[in-house]
Design an enzyme around this catalytic site. Structure first.
Site, PDB file in Angstrom:
ATOM      1  N   HIS A  82       0.845  -1.204   0.000  1.00  0.00           N
ATOM      2  CA  HIS A  82       0.000   0.000   0.000  1.00  0.00           C
ATOM      3  C   HIS A  82       0.877   1.250   0.000  1.00  0.00           C
ATOM      4  O   HIS A  82       1.968   1.259   0.572  1.00  0.00           O
ATOM      5  CB  HIS A  82      -1.003  -0.002   1.155  1.00  0.00           C
ATOM      6  N   ASP A  84      -0.190   4.356   1.045  1.00  0.00           N
ATOM      7  CA  ASP A  84      -0.519   5.327   2.107  1.00  0.00           C
ATOM      8  C   ASP A  84       0.216   5.008   3.409  1.00  0.00           C
ATOM      9  O   ASP A  84       0.615   3.856   3.650  1.00  0.00           O
ATOM     10  CB  ASP A  84      -2.029   5.370   2.341  1.00  0.00           C
ATOM     11  N   ASP A 115       6.268   0.283   7.261  1.00  0.00           N
ATOM     12  CA  ASP A 115       4.861   0.018   6.908  1.00  0.00           C
ATOM     13  C   ASP A 115       4.422   0.970   5.820  1.00  0.00           C
ATOM     14  O   ASP A 115       3.885   2.020   6.113  1.00  0.00           O
ATOM     15  CB  ASP A 115       4.002   0.160   8.173  1.00  0.00           C
ATOM     16  N   GLU A 149      -5.052   1.548   2.517  1.00  0.00           N
ATOM     17  CA  GLU A 149      -5.038   0.367   3.397  1.00  0.00           C
ATOM     18  C   GLU A 149      -5.193   0.779   4.858  1.00  0.00           C
ATOM     19  O   GLU A 149      -5.869   0.113   5.637  1.00  0.00           O
ATOM     20  CB  GLU A 149      -3.726  -0.417   3.218  1.00  0.00           C
ATOM     21  N   GLU A 150      -4.574   1.905   5.197  1.00  0.00           N
ATOM     22  CA  GLU A 150      -4.543   2.323   6.607  1.00  0.00           C
ATOM     23  C   GLU A 150      -5.891   2.814   7.114  1.00  0.00           C
ATOM     24  O   GLU A 150      -6.054   3.033   8.320  1.00  0.00           O
ATOM     25  CB  GLU A 150      -3.466   3.396   6.831  1.00  0.00           C
ATOM     26  N   HIS A 375       3.562   2.553  12.725  1.00  0.00           N
ATOM     27  CA  HIS A 375       2.662   3.556  13.317  1.00  0.00           C
ATOM     28  C   HIS A 375       3.299   4.298  14.497  1.00  0.00           C
ATOM     29  O   HIS A 375       2.628   5.075  15.166  1.00  0.00           O
ATOM     30  CB  HIS A 375       1.313   2.953  13.755  1.00  0.00           C
TER      31      HIS A 375
HETATM   32 ZN    ZN Z   1       0.710  -1.574   6.381  1.00  0.00          ZN
END
Ligand code: ZN
Length: 405
Positions: A82, A84, A115, A149-150, A375
């Site tokens: 992803h 984003d 991520d 995705e997030e 995150h």
């Molecule tokens: Zn991810």
């Protein structure tokens, strides 16, 4: 020439490419994906691969680079990532979250470094090496870069898997994200839990706070919280007692909201408790709901619930001989002496949508000996780990793309 200049000159072009992608701030909310699309178009040009852009909704591009296999009628391989990234609290970072600064130890700091912009570039760089070496793969490879995705993938993979465009890609197996691992092992995810979010309403006799009315909301709420928390404790004990289990293997319950009441001396007509629950893949959904019903009944008259979210049981990907892609993946990991730790993903990723339409999918981000910082503030990835990940994909991609059955 300064020492700094020498370091820059020595940088592997794959790392430079990675850092350039990290500098594109595709951050929520209201992500502008145009920078990513331009970047990926340049990648496709440099790899001499066609690029297609699909839209389920406007301004949410799904970018797919395709390397046609020698047997294009065979089901293809999807390498998904992803574009984003989650928001940052810039004041908590010691560096610019979109600066992709590299320190003297080779740690590259940026939102998305774990991520999961790392994985997207690792796929591309592995393909670059394979193409340069003259490799030919049997199965067609689709390298997808998806939006949102997030925030649950509603305008991304969740919807895309149901389109004719997706079906036309004829995908037989997918790789998607995993999580970093602080140990020597690599985390490998083959399934995800089902999310249930529930509001339990406890109506009762209202009245003055000085009296002892029967059948009050508070008495019922106490029973509700007790039953949910007793179950929670059992799962917590189960997890603590068995070091082979991870949190993805048990059912989690958390009390997340409490609602009700107007004034300190007024007994309210209703109190509501909200719980977030993640059902283990082994949990029977019908049995679990019967349990919730029995708890409500026990709590007292008219206690009832409604769901804010109730996922169906998620499909899991078989890790046995029934799945030839897993067998090829595992054999290659064994020959690379990579220690895999199969587990159920603790959160949610786009893999669940891919599995939902019957496609086996593995969540794997080749980042061992790396603290888990997705995150988190000061998210980073070491360039050596990043480069080793390319070596790994250079072996894994042909292994799965040359599965002959
Ligand atoms: Zn991810």
């Amino acid at each position: 020439m300064s020492a700094k200049k020498i370091v820059q000159l020595k940088e592997n072009p794959a790392v430079t490419n990675f850092r350039e992608y990290l500098k594109i701030s595709s951050v929520h909310p209201d992500v502008d994906y145009s920078g990513c699309v331009e970047f990926l178009q340049r990648q496709a040009d440099s790899l001499d691969l066609p690029l297609a852009i699909y839209h389920v909704v406007p301004k949410k591009p799904i970018v797919v680079l395709t390397w046609r296999g020698t047997e294009p009628s065979l089901p293809s391989i999807l390498l998904n990532s992803h574009m984003d990234v989650v928001p940052v609290f810039a004041e908590k970072w010691t560096r610019d979250p979109f600066g992709a600064e590299k320190d003297e130890n080779g740690n590259i700091f940026a939102r998305g470094s774990q991520d999961m912009k790392c994985v997207g570039i690792q796929y591309l760089e592995a393909v670059r090496r394979l193409k340069a070496a003259g490799a030919k793969l049997c199965r067609t490879l689709h390298i997808s870069f998806v939006p949102d995705e997030e925030i649950g993938g509603g305008d991304g993979m969740k919807a895309f898997v149901h389109t004719s465009d997706f079906k036309a890609l004829n995908i037989g197996f997918a790789l998607d994200e995993g999580i970093a691992s602080p140990t020597e092992e690599f985390a490998l995810f083959y399934g995800e839990r089902s999310i249930w979010q529930i509001h339990v309403h406890c109506p009762g006799t209202p009245g003055h706070g000085s009296l002892l009315h029967p059948d009050t909301a508070g008495e019922k709420l106490r029973v509700v919280i007790d039953r949910f928390m007793d179950f929670r404790q059992k799962e917590k004990d189960k997890l603590a007692a068995n070091p082979a289990l991870t949190v993805g293997d048990v059912t989690t319950i958390n009390l997340t909201m409490l609602k009700g009441g107007v004034q300190a001396n007024v007994v309210p007509p209703e109190l509501t408790a909200v719980f977030d629950m993640r059902l283990a893949v082994t949990q029977d959904h019908r049995e679990f709901e019967a349990l919730l019903q029995s708890w409500c009944k026990e709590a007292g008259r008219d206690v009832h619930y409604d769901f804010e979210l109730k996922n169906k049981r998620n499909a899991i990907t078989a890790l046995d001989s029934s799945n030839p892609f897993w067998m090829a993946f595992k054999a290659e990991c064994d020959s690379l002496k990579l220690k895999l730790k199969p587990a159920i993903f603790p959160g949610g990723t786009d893999s669940r949508y891919v599995r939902l339409v019957g496609i086996p999918a593995l969540g794997f981000s080749p980042m061992n000996r790396t603290p888990v910082l997705l995150h988190d503030h000061d998210e980073f990835l070491n360039e050596k780990v990043f480069l080793h990940g390319i070596d790994i994909y250079e072996r894994l991609i042909p292994a799965v793309a040359n599965v002959s059955v």
